[in-house]
Motif scaffolding. Structure first.
Motif, PDB file in Angstrom:
ATOM      1  N   TYR A  36      37.657  -8.845  47.700  1.00 49.59           N
ATOM      2  CA  TYR A  36      38.816  -7.976  47.585  1.00 49.59           C
ATOM      3  C   TYR A  36      38.597  -6.743  48.460  1.00 49.59           C
ATOM      4  O   TYR A  36      37.471  -6.360  48.785  1.00 49.59           O
ATOM      5  CB  TYR A  36      38.994  -7.484  46.134  1.00 49.59           C
ATOM      6  N   GLN A  38      40.134  -2.629  48.571  1.00 52.35           N
ATOM      7  CA  GLN A  38      40.933  -1.643  47.856  1.00 52.35           C
ATOM      8  C   GLN A  38      40.986  -0.358  48.665  1.00 52.35           C
ATOM      9  O   GLN A  38      39.953   0.262  48.926  1.00 52.35           O
ATOM     10  CB  GLN A  38      40.349  -1.353  46.460  1.00 52.35           C
ATOM     11  N   LEU A  44      43.582  -3.590  43.923  1.00 50.07           N
ATOM     12  CA  LEU A  44      42.714  -4.516  44.634  1.00 50.07           C
ATOM     13  C   LEU A  44      43.572  -5.598  45.276  1.00 50.07           C
ATOM     14  O   LEU A  44      44.465  -6.156  44.639  1.00 50.07           O
ATOM     15  CB  LEU A  44      41.732  -5.193  43.677  1.00 50.07           C
ATOM     16  N   PHE A  91      37.137   0.048  50.425  1.00 50.30           N
ATOM     17  CA  PHE A  91      36.202  -0.325  49.366  1.00 50.30           C
ATOM     18  C   PHE A  91      36.282  -1.843  49.242  1.00 50.30           C
ATOM     19  O   PHE A  91      37.344  -2.382  48.920  1.00 50.30           O
ATOM     20  CB  PHE A  91      36.621   0.383  48.080  1.00 50.30           C
ATOM     21  N   ILE A  93      35.084  -5.233  47.439  1.00 51.60           N
ATOM     22  CA  ILE A  93      34.513  -5.654  46.159  1.00 51.60           C
ATOM     23  C   ILE A  93      34.499  -7.177  46.094  1.00 51.60           C
ATOM     24  O   ILE A  93      35.484  -7.824  46.449  1.00 51.60           O
ATOM     25  CB  ILE A  93      35.342  -5.131  44.970  1.00 51.60           C
ATOM     26  N   PHE A 111      32.653  -8.601  38.473  1.00 55.39           N
ATOM     27  CA  PHE A 111      32.757  -7.864  39.717  1.00 55.39           C
ATOM     28  C   PHE A 111      31.441  -7.222  40.124  1.00 55.39           C
ATOM     29  O   PHE A 111      30.673  -6.750  39.277  1.00 55.39           O
ATOM     30  CB  PHE A 111      33.839  -6.786  39.599  1.00 55.39           C
ATOM     31  N   GLY A 112      31.218  -7.220  41.417  1.00 60.94           N
ATOM     32  CA  GLY A 112      30.112  -6.453  41.957  1.00 60.94           C
ATOM     33  C   GLY A 112      30.487  -4.982  41.985  1.00 60.94           C
ATOM     34  O   GLY A 112      31.648  -4.625  41.784  1.00 60.94           O
ATOM     35  N   PRO A 113      29.514  -4.115  42.258  1.00 58.16           N
ATOM     36  CA  PRO A 113      29.762  -2.672  42.233  1.00 58.16           C
ATOM     37  C   PRO A 113      30.525  -2.162  43.446  1.00 58.16           C
ATOM     38  O   PRO A 113      30.886  -0.990  43.485  1.00 58.16           O
ATOM     39  CB  PRO A 113      28.355  -2.081  42.185  1.00 58.16           C
ATOM     40  N   ARG A 116      31.356   0.568  49.945  1.00 57.52           N
ATOM     41  CA  ARG A 116      32.287   1.493  50.592  1.00 57.52           C
ATOM     42  C   ARG A 116      31.956   1.531  52.074  1.00 57.52           C
ATOM     43  O   ARG A 116      30.878   1.953  52.470  1.00 57.52           O
ATOM     44  CB  ARG A 116      32.171   2.882  49.971  1.00 57.52           C
TER      45      ARG A 116
END
Lengths: 120, 111
Positions: A36, A38, A44, A91, A93, A111-113, A116
């Motif tokens: 994804y 964002q 997202l 971002f 993800i 989800f992963g963290p 960025r």
């Protein structure tokens, strides 16, 4: 619970370089991983769906030659942003769906963290 | 029309208050529904799944209305730590597990 890691957590690069982001499922086998993107104050947006051992399925409007996805094993998927430009700053993800085992709902995504990316 | 629409808020509420908000989805064939919580500059975290019969998890209550195609989330006895953006998430097509996200509803709980 299920854990998904991403590396790096942040990256700054110059325009024109390529950046690779790794997504790993640490305690389960992920038959499907999702990438994804964002942008600030937006939702997202799914970029692509990645199944282990097969080519990724890209959403409409996402350039597959720019965003290369490799899902070589049940625990690792990588996203490479090729020839990054400032408009690619976002971002990113990943998420992973557990395929078997542990008894959790198979349509739950973990989800992963996030990573960025800033392209100068 | 967006697949999932939410009131962006923000909802500013005092500690201890009750706050509720909805989201609507456009595809009547949607299979699964979730509320996720996202803190600033962090990844979304699953708050709860939403079932047709409605379900509760502590101070959080979720409802699904398939006929009207909306999902609601109610937070009772708000805590400062509930301040976050709440994402309404819908699994549009059950067989490929793709999720569609709303843009989020921002809740700020003040002391």
């Amino acid at each position: 619970g299920a854990v998904v890691s991403q590396h790096p957590s942040w990256v700054i690069c110059k325009s024109g370089t390529s950046v690779k982001i790794e997504c790993r499922s640490l305690d389960f086998q992920a038959t499907t991983m999702f990438w994804y993107r964002q942008f600030p104050k937006q939702s997202l947006m799914l970029m692509a769906t990645s199944n282990e051992g097969s080519k990724a399925t890209y959403e409409q409007g996402v350039e597959k030659d720019k965003f290369l996805i490799n899902h070589a094993s049940l625990t690792l998927s990588t996203l490479t942003v090729t020839s990054a430009h400032p408009e690619d700053s976002s971002f990113y993800i990943c998420s992973a769906r557990e395929g078997t085992g542990l008894g959790r709902s198979t349509d739950t995504q973990y989800f992963g963290p996030g990573t960025r990316l800033t392209v100068l | 029309r967006k697949e999932v629409e939410q009131d962006p808020g923000p909802f500013n509420v005092p500690e201890g208050a009750t706050v509720a908000f909805n989201c609507t989805y456009s595809n009547s064939a949607s299979q699964s529904f979730f509320w996720y919580r996202q803190d600033c500059r962090k990844e979304p975290k699953l708050l709860m799944s939403v079932y047709s019969s409605g379900n509760e998890d502590g101070r959080f209550t979720a409802q699904l209305n398939r006929a009207s195609q909306y999902i609601s989330l109610l937070i009772r006895d708000s805590k400062l730590s509930d301040s976050a953006t709440y994402l309404c998430v819908v699994n549009m097509m059950g067989y490929d597990y793709k999720l569609s996200f709303g843009a989020g509803t921002t809740v700020t709980v003040r002391a």
